[in-house]
Design an enzyme around this catalytic site. Sequence first.
Site, mmCIF file in Angstrom:
data_model
loop_
_atom_site.group_PDB
_atom_site.id
_atom_site.type_symbol
_atom_site.label_atom_id
_atom_site.label_comp_id
_atom_site.label_asym_id
_atom_site.label_seq_id
_atom_site.Cartn_x
_atom_site.Cartn_y
_atom_site.Cartn_z
ATOM 1 N N PHE A 149 0.807 -1.232 0.000
ATOM 2 C CA PHE A 149 0.000 0.000 0.000
ATOM 3 C C PHE A 149 0.834 1.273 0.000
ATOM 4 O O PHE A 149 0.344 2.329 -0.376
ATOM 5 C CB PHE A 149 -0.955 0.011 1.215
ATOM 6 C CG PHE A 149 -0.298 0.446 2.498
ATOM 7 C CD1 PHE A 149 -0.118 1.800 2.788
ATOM 8 C CD2 PHE A 149 0.175 -0.482 3.418
ATOM 9 C CE1 PHE A 149 0.514 2.208 3.954
ATOM 10 C CE2 PHE A 149 0.808 -0.087 4.578
ATOM 11 C CZ PHE A 149 0.985 1.257 4.847
ATOM 12 N N LYS A 173 -1.196 -6.980 -9.501
ATOM 13 C CA LYS A 173 -2.201 -7.030 -8.428
ATOM 14 C C LYS A 173 -1.789 -5.983 -7.392
ATOM 15 O O LYS A 173 -0.908 -6.214 -6.571
ATOM 16 C CB LYS A 173 -2.220 -8.436 -7.799
ATOM 17 C CG LYS A 173 -3.500 -8.841 -7.144
ATOM 18 C CD LYS A 173 -3.860 -8.298 -5.802
ATOM 19 C CE LYS A 173 -2.975 -8.344 -4.632
ATOM 20 N NZ LYS A 173 -3.425 -7.346 -3.609
ATOM 21 N N GLU A 176 -5.050 -3.861 -2.181
ATOM 22 C CA GLU A 176 -6.506 -3.609 -2.163
ATOM 23 C C GLU A 176 -6.852 -2.356 -1.349
ATOM 24 O O GLU A 176 -7.952 -1.846 -1.414
ATOM 25 C CB GLU A 176 -7.262 -4.838 -1.632
ATOM 26 C CG GLU A 176 -6.943 -5.247 -0.191
ATOM 27 C CD GLU A 176 -5.699 -6.134 -0.080
ATOM 28 O OE1 GLU A 176 -4.789 -6.018 -0.919
ATOM 29 O OE2 GLU A 176 -5.645 -6.928 0.878
ATOM 30 N N CYS A 281 9.627 1.568 3.658
ATOM 31 C CA CYS A 281 10.490 0.438 4.030
ATOM 32 C C CYS A 281 11.912 0.921 4.266
ATOM 33 O O CYS A 281 12.739 0.179 4.764
ATOM 34 C CB CYS A 281 10.454 -0.641 2.975
ATOM 35 S SG CYS A 281 11.182 -0.086 1.454
ATOM 36 N N GLU A 382 9.141 -4.268 13.363
ATOM 37 C CA GLU A 382 8.869 -3.190 12.414
ATOM 38 C C GLU A 382 7.598 -2.469 12.872
ATOM 39 O O GLU A 382 6.520 -3.079 12.940
ATOM 40 C CB GLU A 382 8.661 -3.749 10.995
ATOM 41 C CG GLU A 382 8.375 -2.648 9.994
ATOM 42 C CD GLU A 382 8.190 -3.140 8.561
ATOM 43 O OE1 GLU A 382 7.545 -4.190 8.356
ATOM 44 O OE2 GLU A 382 8.670 -2.461 7.641
HETATM 45 P P1 NAD Z 1 1.285 -6.731 3.008
HETATM 46 O O1 NAD Z 1 2.306 -7.811 3.134
HETATM 47 O O2 NAD Z 1 0.138 -6.724 3.940
HETATM 48 O O3 NAD Z 1 0.640 -6.739 1.524
HETATM 49 C C1 NAD Z 1 1.432 -6.756 0.367
HETATM 50 C C2 NAD Z 1 0.662 -7.448 -0.761
HETATM 51 O O4 NAD Z 1 0.425 -8.815 -0.398
HETATM 52 C C3 NAD Z 1 -0.709 -6.823 -1.024
HETATM 53 O O5 NAD Z 1 -0.919 -6.775 -2.418
HETATM 54 C C4 NAD Z 1 -1.690 -7.787 -0.345
HETATM 55 O O6 NAD Z 1 -2.926 -7.881 -1.003
HETATM 56 C C5 NAD Z 1 -0.967 -9.118 -0.412
HETATM 57 N N1 NAD Z 1 -1.223 -9.982 0.754
HETATM 58 C C6 NAD Z 1 -1.408 -9.563 2.043
HETATM 59 N N2 NAD Z 1 -1.576 -10.636 2.850
HETATM 60 C C7 NAD Z 1 -1.474 -11.730 2.076
HETATM 61 C C8 NAD Z 1 -1.548 -13.135 2.341
HETATM 62 N N3 NAD Z 1 -1.751 -13.599 3.574
HETATM 63 N N4 NAD Z 1 -1.402 -13.993 1.314
HETATM 64 C C9 NAD Z 1 -1.188 -13.537 0.063
HETATM 65 N N5 NAD Z 1 -1.104 -12.216 -0.241
HETATM 66 C C10 NAD Z 1 -1.241 -11.320 0.744
HETATM 67 O O7 NAD Z 1 2.095 -5.337 3.068
HETATM 68 P P2 NAD Z 1 1.512 -3.865 3.187
HETATM 69 O O8 NAD Z 1 0.950 -3.650 4.559
HETATM 70 O O9 NAD Z 1 0.670 -3.544 2.028
HETATM 71 O O10 NAD Z 1 2.863 -3.026 3.034
HETATM 72 C C11 NAD Z 1 3.709 -2.707 4.113
HETATM 73 C C12 NAD Z 1 4.872 -3.663 4.218
HETATM 74 O O11 NAD Z 1 5.603 -3.679 2.988
HETATM 75 C C13 NAD Z 1 5.877 -3.248 5.270
HETATM 76 O O12 NAD Z 1 6.294 -4.382 5.961
HETATM 77 C C14 NAD Z 1 7.015 -2.640 4.467
HETATM 78 O O13 NAD Z 1 8.279 -2.676 5.090
HETATM 79 C C15 NAD Z 1 6.988 -3.493 3.254
HETATM 80 N N6 NAD Z 1 7.632 -2.836 2.125
HETATM 81 C C16 NAD Z 1 8.853 -3.283 1.748
HETATM 82 C C17 NAD Z 1 9.526 -2.662 0.730
HETATM 83 C C18 NAD Z 1 10.886 -3.127 0.305
HETATM 84 O O14 NAD Z 1 11.390 -2.617 -0.676
HETATM 85 N N7 NAD Z 1 11.507 -4.061 1.005
HETATM 86 C C19 NAD Z 1 8.937 -1.579 0.076
HETATM 87 C C20 NAD Z 1 7.672 -1.156 0.481
HETATM 88 C C21 NAD Z 1 7.026 -1.796 1.522
#
Ligand code: NAD
Length: 488
Positions: A149, A173, A176, A281, A382
Amino acid sequence: MTVIQNYINGEWCVVDSSEYLDVINPATTEILAKVPLSPVSEVGRAVQFASQAFKTWRRTPASDRVQPLFRLKALLDEHFEDIAQTITLECGKTLAESKGEMRRAIENVEVACGIPILMQGYNSEDIAKGIDEMMIRQPLGVTAMITPFNFPGMIPFWFVPYAIACGNTCLIKPSERVPLTMQKLFHLFEQAGFPQGVVNLVNGAKVVVDAILDHPTVRSISFVGSTPVAKYVYSRAATNGKRAQCQGGAKNPVIVLPDADIAMTTKIMADSAFGCAGQRCLAASIAITIGTAKETFTDAIAETARSRTVGFGLEEGTQMGPVITAQSKDRIEGLIQKGADEGATVLVDGRQPKIAHYERGYFVRPTILQNVDPDGEIARTEIFGPVLSLIHLETIDEAIALINGGQYGNMACLFTSSGAAARKFRYEAEAGNIGINIGVAAPMAFFPFSGWKESFFGDLHGQGHQAIEFFTQTKVVIERWQDWTRQF
Ligand code: NAD
């Protein structure tokens, strides 16, 4: 009310779904749109068309494939303001931050436009008498991107421009929670004139992700999100024989040495820790002060944290917006309390703020925890909110040992005026993105976004040369032409 649609094979389609989620402006809590949780069948349809489109797209010369990318770059410039506003509306960050995000997205399109030269292989003539050998790069086929997000405009662009420039087709994808930005960006993909089926958009959540991971035609997965989901996606993709690059969460430490320029360090650190409400991140999460930096830096950063202007990101003068959801706000405030329970002092307390005109918004003001226990949960978890933890140590060696003992390796930074200390840190710190007098060490598009340890699962990262390696498979050809010396 806007209803988010999928974009498959060059057509917008209303999804036949029994489940929709509200897309909410986190500053005002206004409902902006409804997003469908697509069923598995939408993934099947998108992959089928992407697979069909691949047959022609891979035969399109690289110099022709970049033409729609050049048009996309021009369209992104033209619609820059509108897209940045959309990011602020659904994601909460300030307009300046959204513009910065889109600039980074555009840079990736620019780099991918160099694909005619970037994708070249190499060759050796006469590896044996009259025999030549060459390595050529070929696209994979259908590729998929699953994104988080916090950067709805930029993160898909770490992958998509390279994937399509290399001759692949793709399925995106988005998160959401922030689907509006991609909706707008897909209108630009459409205007740029990519052939039908080259870029496809499927909205949804876990069901869609699992269908992508299990679909036998999808060749690669580019994922960015939290570490538990990154791990899950990586292992399920690998089990199904796909290549995967999965970027996870982070806990970014920064060392402040006594010889650092404290005024500059404070300004940069405040932006790193509180910019995007700490939902980056690459946000600084722990500041480790050494020696006399304890007093000088602590006083300065506390003052800066208290004076930050928090509000709706579209309003002039706002320096920090809300966090993404009410649940995030609760989680962050709970972790601040956890830090206090573990013995830290809440030096600046940003919990339950009153933000004029936005009382219902999901705001947490900048928060500083002092004397955080290096072995406690808060030093490892985190937080993903505007919370900076201060830890004091006596030497740079102790600080590097603390950093290297952590589970993540996304970023580590050092503030100093000593070249020797800087070199030691760059050499020894176990993180993939290093900042020296830099607070957000975000690699430019022509460098890999290089997370380590639990911040990355895979070997080839997003952006630049590594993205091109990821989105191509190498083929080695060895050739002999028996009669090549005869007279023609
Ligand atoms: P998230 O893991 O909740 O979601 C990421 C994606 O995975 C979304 O598209 C979501 O729909 C999907 N998803 C969520 N739960 C799932 C599941 N159980 N099974 C399959 N798919 C699933 O992450 P978020 O809250 O959207 O983003 C924040 C996180 O992303 C933080 O931990 C941040 O550090 C990390 N992030 C990392 C980087 C990097 O470059 N390392 C960059 C940006 C964000």
